[in-house]
Design a protein around this motif. Sequence first.
Motif, PDB file in Angstrom:
ATOM      1  N   ASP A   8       0.753  -1.163  -0.080  1.00 54.95           N
ATOM      2  CA  ASP A   8       0.015   0.036   0.046  1.00 54.95           C
ATOM      3  C   ASP A   8       0.803   1.196  -0.015  1.00 54.95           C
ATOM      4  OD1 ASP A   8      -2.470  -1.226  -0.038  1.00 54.95           O
ATOM      5  OD2 ASP A   8      -2.820  -1.218   2.330  1.00 54.95           O
ATOM      6  N   TRP A   9       2.163   0.973   0.247  1.00 51.13           N
ATOM      7  CA  TRP A   9       2.928   2.234   0.434  1.00 51.13           C
ATOM      8  C   TRP A   9       3.107   3.172  -0.834  1.00 51.13           C
ATOM      9  CZ3 TRP A   9       7.489   4.325  -1.304  1.00 51.13           C
ATOM     10  CH2 TRP A   9       8.098   5.303  -0.378  1.00 51.13           C
ATOM     11  N   ASN A  10       3.174   4.292  -0.776  1.00 56.98           N
ATOM     12  CA  ASN A  10       3.518   5.425  -1.978  1.00 56.98           C
ATOM     13  C   ASN A  10       3.896   6.620  -0.961  1.00 56.98           C
ATOM     14  OD1 ASN A  10       1.376   7.101  -1.793  1.00 56.98           O
ATOM     15  ND2 ASN A  10      -0.006   5.504  -2.644  1.00 56.98           N
ATOM     16  N   THR A  11       4.309   7.566  -1.984  1.00 56.38           N
ATOM     17  CA  THR A  11       4.987   8.625  -1.322  1.00 56.38           C
ATOM     18  C   THR A  11       3.898   9.454  -0.898  1.00 56.38           C
ATOM     19  OG1 THR A  11       4.781   9.740  -3.680  1.00 56.38           O
ATOM     20  CG2 THR A  11       7.158   8.772  -2.949  1.00 56.38           C
ATOM     21  N   GLU A  12       2.891   9.634  -1.532  1.00 55.11           N
ATOM     22  CA  GLU A  12       1.660  10.339  -0.691  1.00 55.11           C
ATOM     23  C   GLU A  12       1.355   9.871   0.558  1.00 55.11           C
ATOM     24  OE1 GLU A  12      -2.638  12.025  -2.412  1.00 55.11           O
ATOM     25  OE2 GLU A  12      -1.917   9.858  -3.417  1.00 55.11           O
ATOM     26  N   VAL A  13       1.269   8.374   0.885  1.00 55.51           N
ATOM     27  CA  VAL A  13       0.944   7.837   2.121  1.00 55.51           C
ATOM     28  C   VAL A  13       2.088   8.079   3.013  1.00 55.51           C
ATOM     29  CG1 VAL A  13       0.964   5.682   3.232  1.00 55.51           C
ATOM     30  CG2 VAL A  13      -0.411   6.035   1.185  1.00 55.51           C
ATOM     31  N   ALA A  14       3.371   8.076   2.514  1.00 59.72           N
ATOM     32  CA  ALA A  14       4.458   8.595   3.327  1.00 59.72           C
ATOM     33  C   ALA A  14       4.376   9.802   3.885  1.00 59.72           C
ATOM     34  CB  ALA A  14       6.051   8.212   2.365  1.00 59.72           C
ATOM     35  N   ASN A  15       3.964  10.807   2.802  1.00 57.83           N
ATOM     36  CA  ASN A  15       4.166  12.193   3.415  1.00 57.83           C
ATOM     37  C   ASN A  15       2.936  12.455   4.339  1.00 57.83           C
ATOM     38  OD1 ASN A  15       5.994  13.726   1.950  1.00 57.83           O
ATOM     39  ND2 ASN A  15       5.036  13.148   0.102  1.00 57.83           N
ATOM     40  N   TYR A  16       1.874  11.713   4.262  1.00 56.56           N
ATOM     41  CA  TYR A  16       0.924  11.842   5.066  1.00 56.56           C
ATOM     42  C   TYR A  16       1.242  11.276   6.716  1.00 56.56           C
ATOM     43  CZ  TYR A  16      -3.697  10.936   7.735  1.00 56.56           C
ATOM     44  OH  TYR A  16      -4.502  10.993   8.708  1.00 56.56           O
ATOM     45  N   ILE A  17       1.805  10.121   6.579  1.00 54.09           N
ATOM     46  CA  ILE A  17       2.220   9.400   7.868  1.00 54.09           C
ATOM     47  C   ILE A  17       3.269  10.525   8.441  1.00 54.09           C
ATOM     48  CG2 ILE A  17       3.611   7.753   9.075  1.00 54.09           C
ATOM     49  CD1 ILE A  17       2.410   5.972   6.811  1.00 54.09           C
ATOM     50  N   ALA A  18       4.194  11.047   7.608  1.00 50.90           N
ATOM     51  CA  ALA A  18       5.251  11.968   8.302  1.00 50.90           C
ATOM     52  C   ALA A  18       4.568  13.183   8.805  1.00 50.90           C
ATOM     53  CB  ALA A  18       6.091  12.434   6.993  1.00 50.90           C
ATOM     54  N   GLN A  19       3.650  13.639   8.072  1.00 54.56           N
ATOM     55  CA  GLN A  19       2.916  14.801   8.702  1.00 54.56           C
ATOM     56  C   GLN A  19       2.194  14.458   9.971  1.00 54.56           C
ATOM     57  OE1 GLN A  19      -0.300  16.187   6.044  1.00 54.56           O
ATOM     58  NE2 GLN A  19      -0.173  18.282   6.848  1.00 54.56           N
ATOM     59  N   THR A  20       1.585  13.306  10.049  1.00 53.38           N
ATOM     60  CA  THR A  20       1.009  13.088  11.430  1.00 53.38           C
ATOM     61  C   THR A  20       2.025  12.787  12.654  1.00 53.38           C
ATOM     62  OG1 THR A  20       0.840  10.450  11.033  1.00 53.38           O
ATOM     63  CG2 THR A  20      -0.903  11.825  10.293  1.00 53.38           C
ATOM     64  N   GLU A  21       3.449  12.587  12.096  1.00 53.17           N
ATOM     65  CA  GLU A  21       4.486  12.287  12.965  1.00 53.17           C
ATOM     66  C   GLU A  21       5.363  13.581  13.116  1.00 53.17           C
ATOM     67  OE1 GLU A  21       5.941   9.260  14.426  1.00 53.17           O
ATOM     68  OE2 GLU A  21       3.820   8.520  14.144  1.00 53.17           O
ATOM     69  N   ASN A  22       4.645  14.639  12.513  1.00 54.47           N
ATOM     70  CA  ASN A  22       5.257  16.111  12.795  1.00 54.47           C
ATOM     71  C   ASN A  22       6.498  16.135  12.291  1.00 54.47           C
ATOM     72  OD1 ASN A  22       3.310  17.372  14.132  1.00 54.47           O
ATOM     73  ND2 ASN A  22       3.828  16.280  16.024  1.00 54.47           N
ATOM     74  N   VAL A  23       6.766  15.456  10.863  1.00 53.21           N
ATOM     75  CA  VAL A  23       8.121  15.367  10.427  1.00 53.21           C
ATOM     76  C   VAL A  23       8.000  16.049   8.841  1.00 53.21           C
ATOM     77  CG1 VAL A  23       9.643  13.913   8.936  1.00 53.21           C
ATOM     78  CG2 VAL A  23       9.062  13.440  11.365  1.00 53.21           C
ATOM     79  N   THR A  24       8.566  17.132   8.466  1.00 57.72           N
ATOM     80  CA  THR A  24       8.752  17.700   7.333  1.00 57.72           C
ATOM     81  C   THR A  24       9.701  17.053   6.423  1.00 57.72           C
ATOM     82  OG1 THR A  24       8.013  19.862   8.322  1.00 57.72           O
ATOM     83  CG2 THR A  24       8.756  19.803   6.058  1.00 57.72           C
ATOM     84  N   MET A  25       9.318  16.217   5.319  1.00 58.28           N
ATOM     85  CA  MET A  25      10.120  15.417   4.378  1.00 58.28           C
ATOM     86  C   MET A  25      10.973  16.324   3.581  1.00 58.28           C
ATOM     87  SD  MET A  25       9.845  12.291   5.349  1.00 58.28           S
ATOM     88  CE  MET A  25      10.161  11.313   4.157  1.00 58.28           C
ATOM     89  N   THR A  26      12.543  16.042   3.798  1.00 56.34           N
ATOM     90  CA  THR A  26      13.402  16.773   2.802  1.00 56.34           C
ATOM     91  C   THR A  26      14.140  15.518   2.140  1.00 56.34           C
ATOM     92  OG1 THR A  26      15.127  16.439   4.810  1.00 56.34           O
ATOM     93  CG2 THR A  26      13.572  18.457   4.816  1.00 56.34           C
ATOM     94  N   GLU A  27      15.030  15.929   1.379  1.00 59.22           N
ATOM     95  CA  GLU A  27      15.876  15.265   0.512  1.00 59.22           C
ATOM     96  C   GLU A  27      16.522  14.110   1.541  1.00 59.22           C
ATOM     97  OE1 GLU A  27      19.674  15.498  -2.080  1.00 59.22           O
ATOM     98  OE2 GLU A  27      18.187  17.040  -2.624  1.00 59.22           O
ATOM     99  N   GLN A  28      17.038  14.697   2.909  1.00 58.00           N
ATOM    100  CA  GLN A  28      17.794  13.642   3.564  1.00 58.00           C
ATOM    101  C   GLN A  28      16.713  12.849   4.267  1.00 58.00           C
ATOM    102  OE1 GLN A  28      18.065  17.218   3.674  1.00 58.00           O
ATOM    103  NE2 GLN A  28      19.989  17.237   2.948  1.00 58.00           N
ATOM    104  N   HIS A  29      15.507  13.192   4.504  1.00 56.54           N
ATOM    105  CA  HIS A  29      14.573  12.166   5.083  1.00 56.54           C
ATOM    106  C   HIS A  29      14.272  10.914   4.206  1.00 56.54           C
ATOM    107  CE1 HIS A  29      13.635  15.640   7.697  1.00 56.54           C
ATOM    108  NE2 HIS A  29      13.218  14.841   8.525  1.00 56.54           N
ATOM    109  N   TRP A  30      14.151  11.571   2.749  1.00 56.94           N
ATOM    110  CA  TRP A  30      13.869  10.481   1.655  1.00 56.94           C
ATOM    111  C   TRP A  30      15.163   9.407   1.572  1.00 56.94           C
ATOM    112  CZ3 TRP A  30       9.189   9.241   0.635  1.00 56.94           C
ATOM    113  CH2 TRP A  30       8.156  10.297   0.639  1.00 56.94           C
ATOM    114  N   GLU A  31      16.174   9.982   1.753  1.00 57.81           N
ATOM    115  CA  GLU A  31      17.406   9.482   1.668  1.00 57.81           C
ATOM    116  C   GLU A  31      17.129   8.166   2.712  1.00 57.81           C
ATOM    117  OE1 GLU A  31      21.803  10.502   0.634  1.00 57.81           O
ATOM    118  OE2 GLU A  31      21.208  11.139   2.379  1.00 57.81           O
ATOM    119  N   VAL A  32      17.050   8.364   3.754  1.00 56.77           N
ATOM    120  CA  VAL A  32      16.985   7.282   4.868  1.00 56.77           C
ATOM    121  C   VAL A  32      15.614   6.410   4.569  1.00 56.77           C
ATOM    122  CG1 VAL A  32      16.392   6.919   7.374  1.00 56.77           C
ATOM    123  CG2 VAL A  32      17.956   8.796   6.820  1.00 56.77           C
ATOM    124  N   VAL A  33      14.472   6.999   4.197  1.00 57.97           N
ATOM    125  CA  VAL A  33      13.282   6.142   3.932  1.00 57.97           C
ATOM    126  C   VAL A  33      13.524   5.220   2.839  1.00 57.97           C
ATOM    127  CG1 VAL A  33      10.967   6.343   3.144  1.00 57.97           C
ATOM    128  CG2 VAL A  33      11.705   7.831   4.988  1.00 57.97           C
TER     129      VAL A  33
END
Length: 111
Positions: free
Chosen positions: A24-49
């Motif tokens: 079920d995972w996709n970048t839209e879902v990832a961004n939603y989950i990040a938002q609920t976790e109070n994480v603003t996704m940057t290039e560095q975040h995506w690198e780790v993900v």
Amino acid sequence: MATIEVGGKTYETDEEGYLTNLADWNTEVANYIAQTENVTMTEQHWEVVNFLREYFEEYQIAPAVRVLTKAIGKKLGAEKGNSEYLYGLFPYGPGKQACKIAGLPKPTGCV
């Protein structure tokens, strides 16, 4: 089972908010989950993900923090393979929080 709704589609999660179906995972879902976790996704975040998703695909397990730190250091360099850097990106735990955003199960050993 709990659910989240992203882009008009419903996704099942466990009681802690981890996706129950890895497909079920996709970048839209990832961004939603990040938002609920109070994480603003940057290039560095995506690198780790993205690293976590590749690691999981290869080993079929989400790495614990120590393993994650070591593996990231090997692949992305010592400046990124340390707890301070990873906790700076994912303050509630690089293993736990990053895996949730990556659509992976909670790493073993995480409380």
